[in-house]
Design an enzyme around this catalytic site. Sequence first.
Site, PDB file in Angstrom:
ATOM      1  N   CYS A   2       6.157  -6.890   3.295  1.00  0.00           N
ATOM      2  CA  CYS A   2       5.045  -6.565   2.290  1.00  0.00           C
ATOM      3  C   CYS A   2       5.369  -6.543   0.825  1.00  0.00           C
ATOM      4  O   CYS A   2       6.461  -6.007   0.485  1.00  0.00           O
ATOM      5  CB  CYS A   2       4.591  -5.111   2.688  1.00  0.00           C
ATOM      6  N   GLU A 103      -0.671  -9.966   3.393  1.00  0.00           N
ATOM      7  CA  GLU A 103       0.241 -10.752   4.118  1.00  0.00           C
ATOM      8  C   GLU A 103      -0.425 -11.967   3.853  1.00  0.00           C
ATOM      9  O   GLU A 103      -1.558 -12.344   3.967  1.00  0.00           O
ATOM     10  CB  GLU A 103       0.584 -10.503   5.436  1.00  0.00           C
TER      11      GLU A 103
END
Length: 254
Positions: A2, A103
Amino acid sequence: MCGRYAITLPPEAMQKLFAYGERPNFPPRYNIAPTQPVPVVRLDGGVRQFILMRWGFIPGWVKDVKSFPLVINVRGESAREKPSFRAAFIRRRCLMPADGFYEWHRTGQGRQSENHAFLFRRPDRGLFAFAALWETWHSPDGSEIDTVALVNGPANGLMSAIHDRCPVILDPRDYDAWLDPAATPDEAATLLRPPSEDLLEMVRIGTAANKVINDGPQVQEPFDASAVAPAPAPARHARKATRNPENEGQGSLF
């Protein structure tokens, strides 16, 4: 992994969920990036505390920050053994509140801006917390920087189509156990599980998230296929020139 996330709900909502005494006032953030100050919840004297930390973990033994790589994610499987994170895993576990993260689906070797961005959030748009580790770094000039990195692990089924790793999102019932410095590393490690399949939803979004300078609601707007310009048609290749005796040796395209 992340590398961007969001906190868009009001400070009152965060304080209610995480039960700290401070009353911070901060604006919504739609595109939080590494090295920026981020909200963290930790234990201080047995009481939950809200504090801002630099997103980018720096171990205490580092002498020159410029020579140490930027660490924003820590692998949960190895954090207990790695010298950089072992002490923090034992004594300095914390929570990083969020209500969404991003993402990118990397389909090739192109730049991030050329790949598809996805927003992961709870269907009810509520808050959640990443498992995280923190460390106070002491610079040679005597100043101190509180630093933090989130813990990641194997992706669940939803995220596995986009990336093979995802942040560890703790169950609220496990907050106390994760924060408790008396919990052993083995006990803490049992909390590092992939998110349940129904915890998050996945939304494909536009390209605004690709640029850190964008930090408004437009970052989370769903992808609009009609707004994408069609790819240019491939150029037509001209036929190879041939000699024309009648044209004094000049090439002819016909």
